[in-house]
Design a protein around this motif. Structure first.
Motif, PDB file in Angstrom:
ATOM      1  N   ARG A 105       0.838  -1.204   0.000  1.00 24.56           N
ATOM      2  CA  ARG A 105       0.000   0.000   0.000  1.00 24.56           C
ATOM      3  C   ARG A 105       0.877   1.260   0.000  1.00 24.56           C
ATOM      4  O   ARG A 105       0.575   2.231  -0.687  1.00 24.56           O
ATOM      5  CB  ARG A 105      -0.925  -0.026   1.223  1.00 24.56           C
ATOM      6  CG  ARG A 105      -1.768   1.206   1.388  1.00 24.56           C
ATOM      7  CD  ARG A 105      -2.835   1.291   0.319  1.00 24.56           C
ATOM      8  NE  ARG A 105      -3.646   2.473   0.532  1.00 24.56           N
ATOM      9  CZ  ARG A 105      -4.070   3.273  -0.423  1.00 24.56           C
ATOM     10  NH1 ARG A 105      -3.823   2.991  -1.674  1.00 24.56           N
ATOM     11  NH2 ARG A 105      -4.775   4.346  -0.139  1.00 24.56           N
ATOM     12  N   LEU A 121       0.885   4.146  -2.925  1.00 29.52           N
ATOM     13  CA  LEU A 121       0.678   5.578  -2.694  1.00 29.52           C
ATOM     14  C   LEU A 121       1.841   6.401  -3.235  1.00 29.52           C
ATOM     15  O   LEU A 121       1.637   7.468  -3.815  1.00 29.52           O
ATOM     16  CB  LEU A 121       0.502   5.859  -1.201  1.00 29.52           C
ATOM     17  CG  LEU A 121      -0.874   5.599  -0.617  1.00 29.52           C
ATOM     18  CD1 LEU A 121      -0.867   5.875   0.880  1.00 29.52           C
ATOM     19  CD2 LEU A 121      -1.913   6.448  -1.294  1.00 29.52           C
ATOM     20  N   ARG A 166       1.452   9.333  -6.158  1.00 33.40           N
ATOM     21  CA  ARG A 166       1.610  10.742  -5.809  1.00 33.40           C
ATOM     22  C   ARG A 166       2.979  11.313  -6.139  1.00 33.40           C
ATOM     23  O   ARG A 166       3.109  12.526  -6.256  1.00 33.40           O
ATOM     24  CB  ARG A 166       1.335  10.931  -4.323  1.00 33.40           C
ATOM     25  CG  ARG A 166      -0.067  10.530  -3.971  1.00 33.40           C
ATOM     26  CD  ARG A 166      -0.364  10.791  -2.545  1.00 33.40           C
ATOM     27  NE  ARG A 166      -1.706  10.288  -2.235  1.00 33.40           N
ATOM     28  CZ  ARG A 166      -2.311  10.469  -1.114  1.00 33.40           C
ATOM     29  NH1 ARG A 166      -1.727  11.140  -0.171  1.00 33.40           N
ATOM     30  NH2 ARG A 166      -3.510   9.979  -0.916  1.00 33.40           N
ATOM     31  N   LEU A 220       3.167  10.009   4.506  1.00 36.10           N
ATOM     32  CA  LEU A 220       2.443   8.945   3.801  1.00 36.10           C
ATOM     33  C   LEU A 220       2.611   7.609   4.502  1.00 36.10           C
ATOM     34  O   LEU A 220       1.672   6.824   4.613  1.00 36.10           O
ATOM     35  CB  LEU A 220       2.924   8.839   2.348  1.00 36.10           C
ATOM     36  CG  LEU A 220       2.386   9.864   1.376  1.00 36.10           C
ATOM     37  CD1 LEU A 220       3.042   9.707   0.019  1.00 36.10           C
ATOM     38  CD2 LEU A 220       0.895   9.728   1.236  1.00 36.10           C
TER      39      LEU A 220
END
Length: 194
Positions: A98, A102, A106, A116
């Motif tokens: 995960r 991300l 981004r 994050l």
């Protein structure tokens, strides 16, 4: 030299003397450090590309690779380690996946990587709590005594023909004229006197 002493080893050698929690902590923190290095490298490459476009000259072969310019503060590192220690080993892999997802979506700056990472860890902890709650409820229902259901069943006997409750459809059927006879059925009605 004989092989017998080697074959008589008492306990199989353990691969690691660390606990699973320590291994999860180390794995997650190494992933964070690696992703921070990667974000800094990407930033450096973007700056070099912009500089190359602006000046028209490439001196990248001449420059040595600079050291990391951003590092976590000791307080932030301790907080992240504390959260990482709460992660169950079975959730370590999904947390890393995960986190990488991300980062790919981004492409954050180096300073944003740790934030994050913290949000991913919070998501994983929340998912762990939800699954634990669901497991607890399942266990609660499965261990629940079933003695009350048979006693209710014996008290509530269903007798469909002993019912004296009047229904609307019963009234409608009584008032409505009988349906016309089909040719294959005989007529059983008694003749009415006029």
């Amino acid at each position: 030299m004989s092989l017998i002493p080697w074959l008589r080893s008492e306990a199989p050698p353990r691969l690691s003397s660390r606990s699973p929690a320590e291994m999860v902590l180390e794995t997650l923190m190494m992933e964070l450090a690696g992703q921070m290095r990667e974000a800094e490298r990407q930033k450096r490459e973007r700056n070099n590309t912009v500089r190359k476009i602006c000046t028209g000259v490439d001196y990248s072969w001449l420059a040595s690779t600079p050291r990391l310019t951003y590092d976590l503060s000791p307080g932030e590192r301790l907080q992240l380690e504390d959260v990482c220690a709460k992660i169950h080993p079975s959730y370590c892999g999904p947390a890393i996946l995960r986190f990488r997802q991300l980062l790919a979506e981004r492409e954050p700056e180096v300073q944003e990587v740790s934030r994050l990472f913290r949000t991913v860890l919070q998501e994983v902890l929340e998912r762990m709590r939800q699954e634990e709650e669901a497991h607890r409820l399942t266990r609660q229902w499965s261990l629940r005594p079933r003695g009350s259901l048979p006693s209710f069943k014996t008290r509530a006997r269903i007798s469909p023909f002993a019912s004296h409750i009047r229904t609307i459809s019963e009234d409608v059927e009584r008032v409505a004229p009988p349906p016309p006879r089909t040719w294959s059925m005989p007529e059983f009605r008694t003749p009415q006197a006029d």
